[in-house]
Design an enzyme around this catalytic site. Structure first.
Site, PDB file in Angstrom:
ATOM      1  N   TYR A  67       0.515  -1.216  -0.181  1.00  0.00           N
ATOM      2  CA  TYR A  67       0.206  -0.309   0.259  1.00  0.00           C
ATOM      3  C   TYR A  67       0.484   1.264   0.111  1.00  0.00           C
ATOM      4  O   TYR A  67       1.395   1.465   1.221  1.00  0.00           O
ATOM      5  CB  TYR A  67      -0.636  -0.561   1.142  1.00  0.00           C
ATOM      6  CG  TYR A  67      -1.693  -1.036   1.315  1.00  0.00           C
ATOM      7  CD1 TYR A  67      -2.501  -1.936   0.262  1.00  0.00           C
ATOM      8  CD2 TYR A  67      -2.557  -1.260   2.188  1.00  0.00           C
ATOM      9  CE1 TYR A  67      -3.014  -2.566   0.458  1.00  0.00           C
ATOM     10  CE2 TYR A  67      -3.546  -2.644   2.428  1.00  0.00           C
ATOM     11  CZ  TYR A  67      -4.286  -2.726   1.158  1.00  0.00           C
ATOM     12  OH  TYR A  67      -5.072  -4.252   0.946  1.00  0.00           O
ATOM     13  N   GLY A 220     -16.506   2.746  -0.937  1.00  0.00           N
ATOM     14  CA  GLY A 220     -17.607   4.285  -0.667  1.00  0.00           C
ATOM     15  C   GLY A 220     -18.578   4.208  -0.786  1.00  0.00           C
ATOM     16  O   GLY A 220     -19.613   4.822  -0.194  1.00  0.00           O
ATOM     17  N   LEU A 222     -21.182   2.340  -0.230  1.00  0.00           N
ATOM     18  CA  LEU A 222     -22.301   2.249   0.860  1.00  0.00           C
ATOM     19  C   LEU A 222     -22.291   3.124   2.281  1.00  0.00           C
ATOM     20  O   LEU A 222     -22.529   3.629   3.561  1.00  0.00           O
ATOM     21  CB  LEU A 222     -21.844   0.732   1.277  1.00  0.00           C
ATOM     22  CG  LEU A 222     -22.574  -0.176   1.402  1.00  0.00           C
ATOM     23  CD1 LEU A 222     -22.366  -1.788   1.045  1.00  0.00           C
ATOM     24  CD2 LEU A 222     -23.623  -0.269   0.451  1.00  0.00           C
ATOM     25  N   THR A 223     -21.727   4.449   1.752  1.00  0.00           N
ATOM     26  CA  THR A 223     -21.411   5.633   2.330  1.00  0.00           C
ATOM     27  C   THR A 223     -22.476   6.761   2.085  1.00  0.00           C
ATOM     28  O   THR A 223     -22.572   7.533   3.194  1.00  0.00           O
ATOM     29  CB  THR A 223     -20.258   6.643   2.479  1.00  0.00           C
ATOM     30  OG1 THR A 223     -19.599   6.809   1.200  1.00  0.00           O
ATOM     31  CG2 THR A 223     -19.001   5.385   2.836  1.00  0.00           C
ATOM     32  N   LYS A 225     -22.026   8.941   0.264  1.00  0.00           N
ATOM     33  CA  LYS A 225     -22.230   9.708  -0.321  1.00  0.00           C
ATOM     34  C   LYS A 225     -21.750   9.946  -2.627  1.00  0.00           C
ATOM     35  O   LYS A 225     -21.217  11.263  -2.435  1.00  0.00           O
ATOM     36  CB  LYS A 225     -20.465  11.159  -0.021  1.00  0.00           C
ATOM     37  CG  LYS A 225     -18.925   9.544  -0.342  1.00  0.00           C
ATOM     38  CD  LYS A 225     -17.974  10.324   0.844  1.00  0.00           C
ATOM     39  CE  LYS A 225     -17.053   9.385   0.212  1.00  0.00           C
ATOM     40  NZ  LYS A 225     -15.910   9.868   1.255  1.00  0.00           N
TER      41      LYS A 225
END
Length: 336
Positions: A67, A220, A222-223, A225
């Site tokens: 990462y 993201g 399921l946020t 936004k």
């Protein structure tokens, strides 16, 4: 109903019901022109996220050597300086990279690389042991993975790692290491409202392993936004999505997945939870072995995720309603 602490499988290591995924805090890195990170990040804010997580009782941090081409491990290690014993650190190996050019340079499943990678992760993290060390090659053939178990056991005996596991979405691979690895304690797999994983979860339940859930918020989606108008940047893996990432297309959320989120939104938020908190509650309701590891780049995102702990798992009735909706959505006739 709050979520009590959970145990990382056979290892008996106790963690909270929630972890922190550290992919995003690694910042940009690439495979050629293909972005593999989540865009630019603020390292100071990332450190604040880690320290705030400890304050909130979120003590499990999952990263990987690749990462940010080593950057995520370095940021996490610096943030935990002086507080190492308060945290449970999981990292992964299996992919090589160049820290200077931020380029991925391919997989390496050799035992020799495993040892080199472990030593390098210990240095970047600034620690003397890794609590959970995970193979980061999802579909590696079982016959190629099995020779790694001996080296992993050597690293356990040397005190450099405590337990190990495999980040894989394949039940046969999870089963092979459950049976073959004395210190196998967890399987990390993609699992969310949007992507079920019953076969791997069943292996975890059968063999007393933790189910570590990556992508619990659908990267993201399921946020709540993201909309059909959202455009992700060219340094974000979702902005130029690789073949394996079907939730985003041409830099935008895929419309069929936005529709699926819309279908389950009300059922996940009916008791006052946010959409993200409901998605985490769904995973806790599925099994007492699940430990979701949503990523977060800001303290505000972390605090919202941690707020799900106070709500706890969905009730049996809530879970049944979400599963009813998902059964319709997963029907082949609904996917066209």
């Amino acid at each position: 109903m709050t979520v009590d602490g959970r145990v990382l499988g056979r290892g008996g290591v106790r963690v909270g019901g929630l972890g922190v995924g550290c992919w995003a805090i690694g910042g940009p890195w690439y495979a050629g022109e293909q972005p593999l990170g989540w865009g630019r990040v603020d390292d100071e804010e990332s450190a604040r996220v880690v320290r705030r997580a400890l304050e909130l009782g979120v003590t499990f941090f999952d990263t990987a050597d690749t990462y940010g081409a080593g950057h995520s491990e370095r940021v996490l290690g610096r943030a935990l300086a002086g507080r190492r014993d308060e945290a449970v650190i999981a990292t992964k190996w299996g992919n090589t990279f160049d820290e200077q050019t931020k380029q991925a340079t391919g997989p390496d499943w050799s035992p020799a690389h495993l040892r080199r990678a472990a030593e390098a992760s210990l240095r970047r993290l600034g620690t003397d042991r890794i609590d959970l060390y995970q193979l980061h090659l999802n579909d590696l053939a079982i016959e190629l993975a099995e020779p790694l178990l001996g080296t992993l056991e050597d690293l356990v005996a040397e005190g450099k790692i405590r337990w190990y596991g495999w980040s894989t979405d394949f039940a046969d691979r999870a089963e092979a290491w459950a049976l073959g690895g004395r210190h196998t304690t967890a399987i990390q797999h993609s699992f969310s409202v949007l992507q079920d994983s019953p076969e791997v979860l069943a292996v975890c339940e059968k063999h007393d392993l933790a189910s570590i859930n990556r992508g619990p918020l659908g990267m993201g989606l399921l946020t709540g936004k993201y909309t059909a108008e959202t455009v992700l940047g060219p340094d974000d893996v979702r902005g130029i999505a690789p073949e394996w990432l079907d939730w985003f297309r041409d830099g935008r959320p895929a419309p069929e997945w936005l529709r699926r989120v819309a279908e389950v939104r009300e059922a996940l938020t009916v008791d006052g939870r946010t959409l993200a908190q409901g998605a985490l509650g769904y995973l806790w309701a599925r099994s007492p072995r699940t430990v979701p590891i949503p990523g977060c780049r800001t303290v505000a995102q972390l605090e919202e995720n941690a707020g799900a702990l106070a709500y706890g798992a969905l009730t049996a009735a809530q879970l049944a309603e979400v599963e009813r909706l998902l059964a319709d959505l997963r029907d082949p006739s609904e996917r066209n």
